[in-house]
Design a protein around this motif. Structure first.
Motif, PDB file in Angstrom:
ATOM      1  N   ILE A 171      -3.879 -25.481 -17.739  1.00 30.00           N
ATOM      2  CA  ILE A 171      -4.448 -24.140 -17.711  1.00 30.00           C
ATOM      3  C   ILE A 171      -3.294 -23.153 -17.839  1.00 30.00           C
ATOM      4  CG2 ILE A 171      -6.479 -24.814 -16.389  1.00 30.00           C
ATOM      5  CD1 ILE A 171      -5.139 -23.631 -13.900  1.00 30.00           C
ATOM      6  N   SER A 172      -3.612 -21.881 -17.977  1.00 31.35           N
ATOM      7  CA  SER A 172      -2.551 -20.917 -18.279  1.00 31.35           C
ATOM      8  C   SER A 172      -2.504 -19.701 -17.370  1.00 31.35           C
ATOM      9  CB  SER A 172      -2.696 -20.435 -19.729  1.00 31.35           C
ATOM     10  OG  SER A 172      -3.962 -19.813 -19.918  1.00 31.35           O
ATOM     11  N   PHE A 173      -3.529 -19.521 -16.512  1.00 31.33           N
ATOM     12  CA  PHE A 173      -3.612 -18.240 -15.803  1.00 31.33           C
ATOM     13  C   PHE A 173      -4.234 -18.421 -14.423  1.00 31.33           C
ATOM     14  CE2 PHE A 173      -5.387 -14.027 -14.853  1.00 31.33           C
ATOM     15  CZ  PHE A 173      -4.339 -13.198 -15.227  1.00 31.33           C
ATOM     16  N   VAL A 174      -3.621 -17.800 -13.422  1.00 29.81           N
ATOM     17  CA  VAL A 174      -4.154 -17.780 -12.063  1.00 29.81           C
ATOM     18  C   VAL A 174      -4.098 -16.347 -11.542  1.00 29.81           C
ATOM     19  CG1 VAL A 174      -3.821 -18.529  -9.672  1.00 29.81           C
ATOM     20  CG2 VAL A 174      -3.506 -20.166 -11.554  1.00 29.81           C
ATOM     21  N   ASN A 175      -5.242 -15.828 -11.166  1.00 29.27           N
ATOM     22  CA  ASN A 175      -5.314 -14.496 -10.550  1.00 29.27           C
ATOM     23  C   ASN A 175      -5.506 -14.689  -9.056  1.00 29.27           C
ATOM     24  OD1 ASN A 175      -6.027 -11.979  -9.539  1.00 29.27           O
ATOM     25  ND2 ASN A 175      -7.233 -11.413 -11.335  1.00 29.27           N
ATOM     26  N   LEU A 176      -4.494 -14.330  -8.279  1.00 24.19           N
ATOM     27  CA  LEU A 176      -4.530 -14.513  -6.833  1.00 24.19           C
ATOM     28  C   LEU A 176      -5.189 -13.355  -6.107  1.00 24.19           C
ATOM     29  CD1 LEU A 176      -0.962 -16.025  -6.279  1.00 24.19           C
ATOM     30  CD2 LEU A 176      -3.160 -17.218  -6.113  1.00 24.19           C
ATOM     31  N   GLY A 177      -5.791 -12.435  -6.850  1.00 22.09           N
ATOM     32  CA  GLY A 177      -6.513 -11.345  -6.201  1.00 22.09           C
ATOM     33  C   GLY A 177      -5.582 -10.320  -5.592  1.00 22.09           C
ATOM     34  N   GLY A 178      -6.130  -9.554  -4.660  1.00 21.72           N
ATOM     35  CA  GLY A 178      -5.346  -8.484  -4.061  1.00 21.72           C
ATOM     36  C   GLY A 178      -5.521  -8.422  -2.561  1.00 21.72           C
ATOM     37  N   GLY A 179      -6.299  -7.421  -2.124  1.00 18.24           N
ATOM     38  CA  GLY A 179      -6.458  -7.213  -0.692  1.00 18.24           C
ATOM     39  C   GLY A 179      -5.324  -6.412  -0.094  1.00 18.24           C
ATOM     40  N   PHE A 180      -4.694  -5.558  -0.927  1.00 20.63           N
ATOM     41  CA  PHE A 180      -3.558  -4.771  -0.455  1.00 20.63           C
ATOM     42  C   PHE A 180      -4.020  -3.552   0.339  1.00 20.63           C
ATOM     43  CE2 PHE A 180      -2.299  -6.781  -4.466  1.00 20.63           C
ATOM     44  CZ  PHE A 180      -1.254  -7.563  -4.004  1.00 20.63           C
ATOM     45  N   ASP A 181      -3.192  -3.153   1.268  1.00 16.64           N
ATOM     46  CA  ASP A 181      -3.456  -1.940   2.041  1.00 16.64           C
ATOM     47  C   ASP A 181      -3.111  -0.728   1.176  1.00 16.64           C
ATOM     48  OD1 ASP A 181      -4.033  -0.210   4.128  1.00 16.64           O
ATOM     49  OD2 ASP A 181      -3.011  -1.441   5.622  1.00 16.64           O
ATOM     50  N   LYS A 182      -3.374   0.463   1.695  1.00 15.96           N
ATOM     51  CA  LYS A 182      -3.101   1.687   0.951  1.00 15.96           C
ATOM     52  C   LYS A 182      -1.604   1.912   0.739  1.00 15.96           C
ATOM     53  CE  LYS A 182      -3.657   4.120   5.307  1.00 15.96           C
ATOM     54  NZ  LYS A 182      -4.588   4.936   6.128  1.00 15.96           N
ATOM     55  N   GLU A 183      -0.782   1.280   1.565  1.00 16.61           N
ATOM     56  CA  GLU A 183       0.668   1.318   1.405  1.00 16.61           C
ATOM     57  C   GLU A 183       1.202  -0.096   1.564  1.00 16.61           C
ATOM     58  OE1 GLU A 183       2.563   3.778   0.605  1.00 16.61           O
ATOM     59  OE2 GLU A 183       1.427   5.615   1.024  1.00 16.61           O
ATOM     60  N   LEU A 184       2.306  -0.403   0.892  1.00 21.77           N
ATOM     61  CA  LEU A 184       2.925  -1.714   1.037  1.00 21.77           C
ATOM     62  C   LEU A 184       3.387  -1.922   2.470  1.00 21.77           C
ATOM     63  CD1 LEU A 184       5.136  -2.287  -2.139  1.00 21.77           C
ATOM     64  CD2 LEU A 184       3.082  -3.516  -1.468  1.00 21.77           C
ATOM     65  N   ASP A 185       3.105  -3.096   3.006  1.00 25.55           N
ATOM     66  CA  ASP A 185       3.539  -3.443   4.356  1.00 25.55           C
ATOM     67  C   ASP A 185       4.981  -3.926   4.283  1.00 25.55           C
ATOM     68  OD1 ASP A 185       4.007  -4.506   6.867  1.00 25.55           O
ATOM     69  OD2 ASP A 185       1.989  -5.327   7.074  1.00 25.55           O
ATOM     70  N   GLU A 186       5.909  -3.091   4.723  1.00 27.06           N
ATOM     71  CA  GLU A 186       7.328  -3.419   4.615  1.00 27.06           C
ATOM     72  C   GLU A 186       7.746  -4.551   5.543  1.00 27.06           C
ATOM     73  OE1 GLU A 186       9.577   0.118   5.125  1.00 27.06           O
ATOM     74  OE2 GLU A 186       8.752   1.103   3.329  1.00 27.06           O
ATOM     75  N   SER A 187       6.895  -4.912   6.487  1.00 31.17           N
ATOM     76  CA  SER A 187       7.229  -6.024   7.377  1.00 31.17           C
ATOM     77  C   SER A 187       6.991  -7.380   6.713  1.00 31.17           C
ATOM     78  CB  SER A 187       6.398  -5.936   8.662  1.00 31.17           C
ATOM     79  OG  SER A 187       5.020  -6.147   8.390  1.00 31.17           O
ATOM     80  N   PHE A 188       6.251  -7.386   5.603  1.00 30.55           N
ATOM     81  CA  PHE A 188       5.972  -8.636   4.899  1.00 30.55           C
ATOM     82  C   PHE A 188       7.177  -9.034   4.064  1.00 30.55           C
ATOM     83  CE2 PHE A 188       4.283 -11.040   1.266  1.00 30.55           C
ATOM     84  CZ  PHE A 188       3.637 -12.061   1.939  1.00 30.55           C
ATOM     85  N   ASP A 189       7.505 -10.333   4.063  1.00 29.89           N
ATOM     86  CA  ASP A 189       8.673 -10.836   3.341  1.00 29.89           C
ATOM     87  C   ASP A 189       8.288 -11.095   1.880  1.00 29.89           C
ATOM     88  OD1 ASP A 189      10.934 -12.061   2.385  1.00 29.89           O
ATOM     89  OD2 ASP A 189      11.208 -13.368   4.124  1.00 29.89           O
ATOM     90  N   PHE A 190       8.386 -10.071   1.061  1.00 26.92           N
ATOM     91  CA  PHE A 190       8.014 -10.210  -0.346  1.00 26.92           C
ATOM     92  C   PHE A 190       9.009 -11.092  -1.096  1.00 26.92           C
ATOM     93  CE2 PHE A 190       5.363  -6.491   0.520  1.00 26.92           C
ATOM     94  CZ  PHE A 190       4.227  -6.817  -0.201  1.00 26.92           C
ATOM     95  N   LYS A 191      10.256 -11.096  -0.687  1.00 26.38           N
ATOM     96  CA  LYS A 191      11.244 -11.952  -1.361  1.00 26.38           C
ATOM     97  C   LYS A 191      10.855 -13.419  -1.210  1.00 26.38           C
ATOM     98  CE  LYS A 191      16.151 -13.129  -1.553  1.00 26.38           C
ATOM     99  NZ  LYS A 191      17.505 -12.881  -0.978  1.00 26.38           N
ATOM    100  N   ALA A 192      10.501 -13.823  -0.004  1.00 25.81           N
ATOM    101  CA  ALA A 192      10.080 -15.212   0.222  1.00 25.81           C
ATOM    102  C   ALA A 192       8.798 -15.514  -0.538  1.00 25.81           C
ATOM    103  CB  ALA A 192       9.887 -15.458   1.715  1.00 25.81           C
ATOM    104  N   TYR A 193       7.926 -14.531  -0.633  1.00 28.42           N
ATOM    105  CA  TYR A 193       6.672 -14.724  -1.365  1.00 28.42           C
ATOM    106  C   TYR A 193       6.949 -14.938  -2.853  1.00 28.42           C
ATOM    107  CZ  TYR A 193       1.936 -13.846  -3.122  1.00 28.42           C
ATOM    108  OH  TYR A 193       0.723 -13.957  -3.755  1.00 28.42           O
ATOM    109  N   ARG A 194       7.851 -14.144  -3.409  1.00 25.19           N
ATOM    110  CA  ARG A 194       8.188 -14.318  -4.828  1.00 25.19           C
ATOM    111  C   ARG A 194       8.799 -15.698  -5.075  1.00 25.19           C
ATOM    112  NH1 ARG A 194      10.053  -8.988  -4.046  1.00 25.19           N
ATOM    113  NH2 ARG A 194      12.224  -9.700  -3.974  1.00 25.19           N
ATOM    114  N   GLU A 195       9.598 -16.163  -4.139  1.00 26.57           N
ATOM    115  CA  GLU A 195      10.185 -17.499  -4.277  1.00 26.57           C
ATOM    116  C   GLU A 195       9.104 -18.571  -4.232  1.00 26.57           C
ATOM    117  OE1 GLU A 195      13.069 -17.721  -1.180  1.00 26.57           O
ATOM    118  OE2 GLU A 195      14.517 -16.407  -2.204  1.00 26.57           O
TER     119      GLU A 195
END
Length: 381
Positions: free
Chosen positions: A216-240
């Protein structure tokens, strides 16, 4: 006060007639800032969910920001972006054959919610070009593949795993190309579910490819984001973590509230002040008819927003008791705000500005009731 709100206040002070209330004010620069921040944090394409804000002026001015794609849920929404160059996704559990036909004609990608919709797509195979489809999976499928995943409230969206397997087999029989799958876990769900969802999705990819007997070629993981980015979330680890997907798969997310909410404001003018049995009220020229979500009627515990007050002549006195802001709908639940004790007093002619109203507020409302006027719309840079 945010830079955008400060600019709006300066514009109002310079020319109080330029904003005819009730109205929405959208900051184009805030939309751009929010989109860029999301894409940098996630490291993936971000598809815009049009239901969050489908205002045509906003779409025209921000169209270049939505090159990764726009998701729509109706023919009406699809018509709004028909002439644009963005990739189109059509996603609605109630999608009928006519909607599917129009989506295919518009070269949109269909997100299939059930096996009946798949059968309808099959009727067009060989008659006209059909983009590879996506299957929408119910969020509980993620829990099935990753028992450590957060629990979900049951809902009617997408399909369970048994149905997904049937759809994959049936797609092979009908010669329908399946690009991948789409999941959505609900509003405000991203931070608490993101990593667990990726781990589940990685396993689902393997199952899809095993059943289809091809990648397959595509996966949409959806969203569910708050109105502002949660800076406490480790986005670097998530990207990895996202790098664990096979290189032939494009991973994407989608967002509506996370892009639009903080870029919009609702403005209403104070028409009257009154006190009833020691309770103070401001009666504004806009309310739940124009911004239903501010009334909090769908919340068990209502936490009314405290608006910013733009005063004609700032009052040196502060409120000794809270003051409710009410609208014009003749509905006792038409309470859209609350100035807390200690706030500066607002007077007739002053303007009340509510923040974080860029997503859903303008369209998710009860405007036909009483034939009250819809809110005006203004754009600022």
């Amino acid at each position: 006060m945010s830079p955008s709100l400060d600019k709006i206040k300066q514009m109002w002070q310079a020319n109080k007639a330029q904003f005819q209330t009730p109205c929405y004010i959208y900051s184009i620069s805030d939309v751009e800032r929010n989109m860029q921040a999301l894409k940098e944090a996630l490291g993936t394409p971000v598809i815009y969910s049009l239901k969050a804000n489908s205002n045509l002026d906003v779409l025209v001015r921000c169209g270049h920001l939505f090159d990764d794609g726009i998701e729509v849920a109706s023919v009406g929404e699809l018509n709004k972006i028909a002439s644009g160059g963005s990739v189109k996704y059509v996603n609605n559990p109630s999608m009928d054959k006519n909607t599917i036909r129009i989506a295919i004609s518009s070269k949109a990608t269909l997100i299939i919610d059930n096996i009946e919709q798949l059968e309808m797509v099959g009727e067009f195979i060989g008659k006209r070009p059909v983009n590879p489809i996506l299957l929408r999976l119910n969020s509980l499928v993620l829990k099935q593949f990753n028992p450590e995943h957060e629990n979900f409230r049951t809902d009617h969206f997408g399909m369970d795993w048994d149905t997904a397997q049937q759809c994959l087999q049936r797609a092979k029989e009908l010669n329908i190309d399946v690009a991948g799958f789409h999941v959505f876990k609900g509003s405000y769900s991203f931070v608490k579910t993101a990593n667990a969802s990726v781990k589940a999705a990685l396993q689902i990819v393997n199952e899809f490819e095993s059943i289809l007997e091809k990648p397959i070629s595509f996966v949409n993981l959806g969203g569910g984001f708050d109105k502002e980015l949660d800076e406490s979330f480790d986005f670097k680890a998530y990207r990895e973590l996202l790098t664990e997907f096979p290189s032939h798969i494009q991973v994407a997310h989608e967002a509506g509230r996370g892009i639009m909410s903080s870029a919009g404001y609702f403005m209403a003018k104070v028409r009257y002040k009154k006190t009833i049995f020691d309770k103070d009220y401001l009666i504004a020229d806009g309310g739940m008819n124009q911004s239903f979500l501010l009334a909090q009627t769908e919340n068990t515990f209502r936490r009314y927003q405290a608006p910013e007050v733009f005063s004609l002549q700032p009052d040196s006195e502060s409120l000794e008791t809270p003051c409710h802001v009410v609208g014009t709908s003749c509905n006792k639940d038409d309470i859209i705000g609350l100035l807390p004790e200690g706030s500066p007093k607002a007077n007739v002619g002053d303007v009340l500005v509510f923040k974080d109203c860029g997503a859903y507020n303008a369209s998710y409302t009860v405007s036909p009731f009483l034939d009250l006027p819809q809110a005006n719309v203004y754009l600022v840079e």
